[in-house]
Design a protein around this motif. Structure first.
Motif, mmCIF file in Angstrom:
data_model
loop_
_atom_site.group_PDB
_atom_site.id
_atom_site.type_symbol
_atom_site.label_atom_id
_atom_site.label_comp_id
_atom_site.label_asym_id
_atom_site.label_seq_id
_atom_site.Cartn_x
_atom_site.Cartn_y
_atom_site.Cartn_z
ATOM 1 N N VAL A 26 -6.148 -1.522 8.625
ATOM 2 C CA VAL A 26 -4.956 -1.719 7.805
ATOM 3 C C VAL A 26 -5.398 -1.988 6.373
ATOM 4 O O VAL A 26 -6.308 -2.777 6.147
ATOM 5 C CB VAL A 26 -4.127 -2.907 8.319
ATOM 6 N N ILE A 27 -4.763 -1.303 5.427
ATOM 7 C CA ILE A 27 -5.064 -1.559 4.012
ATOM 8 C C ILE A 27 -4.340 -2.829 3.615
ATOM 9 O O ILE A 27 -3.115 -2.918 3.676
ATOM 10 C CB ILE A 27 -4.620 -0.377 3.134
ATOM 11 N N VAL A 28 -5.125 -3.805 3.219
ATOM 12 C CA VAL A 28 -4.585 -5.136 3.021
ATOM 13 C C VAL A 28 -4.483 -5.463 1.531
ATOM 14 O O VAL A 28 -3.717 -6.310 1.127
ATOM 15 C CB VAL A 28 -5.509 -6.093 3.815
ATOM 16 N N ASP A 29 -5.259 -4.775 0.707
ATOM 17 C CA ASP A 29 -5.173 -4.927 -0.739
ATOM 18 C C ASP A 29 -5.951 -3.777 -1.360
ATOM 19 O O ASP A 29 -6.751 -3.129 -0.689
ATOM 20 C CB ASP A 29 -5.749 -6.274 -1.195
ATOM 21 N N VAL A 30 -5.719 -3.565 -2.645
ATOM 22 C CA VAL A 30 -6.403 -2.481 -3.332
ATOM 23 C C VAL A 30 -7.354 -3.094 -4.354
ATOM 24 O O VAL A 30 -6.940 -3.890 -5.204
ATOM 25 C CB VAL A 30 -5.385 -1.563 -4.038
ATOM 26 N N VAL A 31 -8.635 -2.769 -4.251
ATOM 27 C CA VAL A 31 -9.613 -3.332 -5.186
ATOM 28 C C VAL A 31 -9.501 -2.610 -6.510
ATOM 29 O O VAL A 31 -9.276 -3.203 -7.550
ATOM 30 C CB VAL A 31 -11.044 -3.193 -4.639
ATOM 31 N N ARG A 35 -11.328 1.946 -4.075
ATOM 32 C CA ARG A 35 -11.646 1.111 -2.912
ATOM 33 C C ARG A 35 -10.449 0.291 -2.500
ATOM 34 O O ARG A 35 -9.614 -0.084 -3.316
ATOM 35 C CB ARG A 35 -12.803 0.173 -3.249
ATOM 36 N N ALA A 36 -10.387 0.011 -1.215
ATOM 37 C CA ALA A 36 -9.339 -0.843 -0.683
ATOM 38 C C ALA A 36 -9.983 -1.965 0.103
ATOM 39 O O ALA A 36 -11.074 -1.812 0.647
ATOM 40 C CB ALA A 36 -8.420 -0.043 0.231
ATOM 41 N N LEU A 37 -9.281 -3.068 0.130
ATOM 42 C CA LEU A 37 -9.681 -4.148 1.027
ATOM 43 C C LEU A 37 -9.014 -3.857 2.358
ATOM 44 O O LEU A 37 -7.809 -3.643 2.420
ATOM 45 C CB LEU A 37 -9.208 -5.486 0.460
ATOM 46 N N VAL A 38 -9.814 -3.829 3.387
ATOM 47 C CA VAL A 38 -9.361 -3.255 4.648
ATOM 48 C C VAL A 38 -9.622 -4.266 5.764
ATOM 49 O O VAL A 38 -10.598 -5.014 5.733
ATOM 50 C CB VAL A 38 -10.122 -1.917 4.826
ATOM 51 N N ILE B 44 -10.500 -10.398 -3.463
ATOM 52 C CA ILE B 44 -10.720 -9.536 -4.628
ATOM 53 C C ILE B 44 -10.561 -10.371 -5.884
ATOM 54 O O ILE B 44 -9.601 -11.125 -6.019
ATOM 55 C CB ILE B 44 -9.712 -8.385 -4.653
ATOM 56 N N LYS B 45 -11.517 -10.236 -6.781
ATOM 57 C CA LYS B 45 -11.478 -11.034 -8.007
ATOM 58 C C LYS B 45 -11.653 -10.119 -9.201
ATOM 59 O O LYS B 45 -12.191 -9.016 -9.098
ATOM 60 C CB LYS B 45 -12.610 -12.077 -7.972
ATOM 61 N N ASN B 46 -11.183 -10.603 -10.338
ATOM 62 C CA ASN B 46 -11.390 -9.879 -11.594
ATOM 63 C C ASN B 46 -12.553 -10.531 -12.310
ATOM 64 O O ASN B 46 -12.492 -11.692 -12.657
ATOM 65 C CB ASN B 46 -10.152 -9.972 -12.476
ATOM 66 N N TYR B 47 -13.612 -9.775 -12.492
ATOM 67 C CA TYR B 47 -14.797 -10.338 -13.145
ATOM 68 C C TYR B 47 -14.840 -9.904 -14.591
ATOM 69 O O TYR B 47 -14.691 -8.719 -14.897
ATOM 70 C CB TYR B 47 -16.074 -9.864 -12.444
ATOM 71 N N GLY B 48 -15.041 -10.876 -15.471
ATOM 72 C CA GLY B 48 -15.280 -10.564 -16.875
ATOM 73 C C GLY B 48 -16.749 -10.759 -17.140
ATOM 74 O O GLY B 48 -17.332 -11.757 -16.749
ATOM 75 N N ILE B 49 -17.357 -9.753 -17.748
ATOM 76 C CA ILE B 49 -18.799 -9.840 -18.020
ATOM 77 C C ILE B 49 -19.006 -9.686 -19.517
ATOM 78 O O ILE B 49 -18.574 -8.693 -20.120
ATOM 79 C CB ILE B 49 -19.570 -8.744 -17.251
ATOM 80 N N LYS B 112 -5.653 -4.442 -15.217
ATOM 81 C CA LYS B 112 -4.292 -4.991 -15.090
ATOM 82 C C LYS B 112 -3.389 -4.076 -14.270
ATOM 83 O O LYS B 112 -2.419 -4.541 -13.682
ATOM 84 C CB LYS B 112 -3.681 -5.227 -16.472
ATOM 85 N N GLN B 113 -3.711 -2.781 -14.209
ATOM 86 C CA GLN B 113 -2.822 -1.893 -13.457
ATOM 87 C C GLN B 113 -2.886 -2.157 -11.953
ATOM 88 O O GLN B 113 -2.006 -1.718 -11.218
ATOM 89 C CB GLN B 113 -3.168 -0.434 -13.748
ATOM 90 N N PHE B 114 -3.898 -2.885 -11.499
ATOM 91 C CA PHE B 114 -3.980 -3.197 -10.064
ATOM 92 C C PHE B 114 -3.396 -4.553 -9.736
ATOM 93 O O PHE B 114 -3.420 -4.973 -8.584
ATOM 94 C CB PHE B 114 -5.436 -3.114 -9.587
ATOM 95 N N HIS B 115 -2.858 -5.243 -10.768
ATOM 96 C CA HIS B 115 -2.238 -6.542 -10.511
ATOM 97 C C HIS B 115 -0.774 -6.335 -10.147
ATOM 98 O O HIS B 115 0.123 -6.747 -10.848
ATOM 99 C CB HIS B 115 -2.355 -7.434 -11.746
ATOM 100 N N ASN B 116 -0.579 -5.680 -9.032
ATOM 101 C CA ASN B 116 0.775 -5.331 -8.629
ATOM 102 C C ASN B 116 0.857 -5.606 -7.145
ATOM 103 O O ASN B 116 0.135 -5.005 -6.364
ATOM 104 C CB ASN B 116 1.006 -3.851 -8.947
#
Lengths: 134, 148
Positions: A26-31, A35-38, B44-49, B112-116
């Motif tokens: 199941v796709i649980v989040d989108v990285v 990539r997806a978190l699965v 999942i995290k947003n990394y700033g480098i 930011k486009q993946f923060h949905n």
């Protein structure tokens, strides 16, 4: 042709490459874009490239990144296993697996069954031919 | 980047979540290799480098953002992106700082486009490939169907 299967949270996908080949996840989040978190009931939640996933028609209703327990409950509620095994795609995969695990005697029985079926079909065909020609 | 530190062998699942980094202990000595273990590799995290790199004409500072589950993965992304976009290789990059950025403070539209929370997009092209490298052949009988 518009798209029917979307990457979204709750989309069930089949893994088509790699260590978890053949599993429903199941796709649980989108990285990110690739990539997806699965997650699946029997694996540690991890990320997977979309190239390794084939989306199915099944979706389940889950919040973003659910706990394992919530995921399992949602999968039961949506009856993912039965929906998959009754779908034509799922049935084909089950048949493929069965055929791959046949032993020689099973293949002999399969051959006889195929001959029998072909005989019945040919009889019906000859009957229809006789009806049209007469 | 092997999974052993000295004689201590890591179990395989650990190898997927940690990576050796080389830290110079003294300027002329051999490097001390440390493993960075991710505290939460399923989040999942947003990394700033923040980095400083040497280009053909001088030194520049940069701030880049990556979405990944582990710091090691984000840093790996950074190195490969710097190599591809700016032709800067590993020795010429110095990482000043890395941080996990909360979604509100991310600067780049690309992250930011993946923060949905209701993210939804189709996969446009299907990659047709055999399930194992062993089944790979040079020629195929039919053209692939690329529609998802």
């Amino acid at each position: 042709m518009p798209f029917k299967r979307y990457v979204e949270i709750g989309r069930v996908a089949l893994v088509n490459y790699g260590k978890d080949y053949g599993k429903l996840v199941v796709i649980v989040d989108v990285v990110d874009q690739n990539r997806a978190l699965v997650d699946a009931p029997d694996m540690v939640r991890g990320q997977m490239n979309f190239k390794r996933l084939t989306l199915t028609d099944i979706t389940i209703d889950i919040p973003r990144v659910p706990k394992k327990k919530t995921l399992i409950e949602a999968m039961e509620k949506a009856d993912v296993k039965n929906k998959w095994e009754n779908s034509s795609w799922g049935r084909k995969l089950i048949v493929q697996k069965r055929r791959a695990s046949l032993n020689d005697f099973d293949r002999f029985k399969l051959m006889l069954a195929k001959i029998k079926r072909a005989g019945v079909v040919r009889q019906e065909l000859s009957k229809l031919k006789k009806d049209t020609s007469s | 980047m092997d999974t052993a530190i000295g004689s201590f062998k890591l179990p395989e699942w650990r190898a997927h979540t940690c990576r050796c980094i080389a830290v110079p202990v003294f300027s002329h000595s051999t490097c001390l290799r440390l493993q960075i273990f991710e505290k939460n590799p399923t989040k999942i995290k947003n990394y700033g480098i923040w980095l400083r790199y040497q280009s053909r004409t001088g030194y520049h500072n940069m701030y880049k953002e990556y979405r990944d589950t582990t710091l090691n993965g984000a840093v790996e992304q950074m190195y490969t992106e710097m190599a591809s976009r700016h032709r800067v290789r590993f020795p010429c990059i110095q990482i000043i700082k890395t941080a996990t950025i909360p979604a509100k403070l991310c600067k780049r539209d690309n992250t930011k486009q993946f923060h949905n929370s209701k993210i939804k997009f189709p996969l446009v092209v299907k990659k047709v490939r055999p399930p194992t490298r062993k089944l790979k052949t040079t020629y195929k009988a039919t053209r692939p169907n690329l529609f998802m």
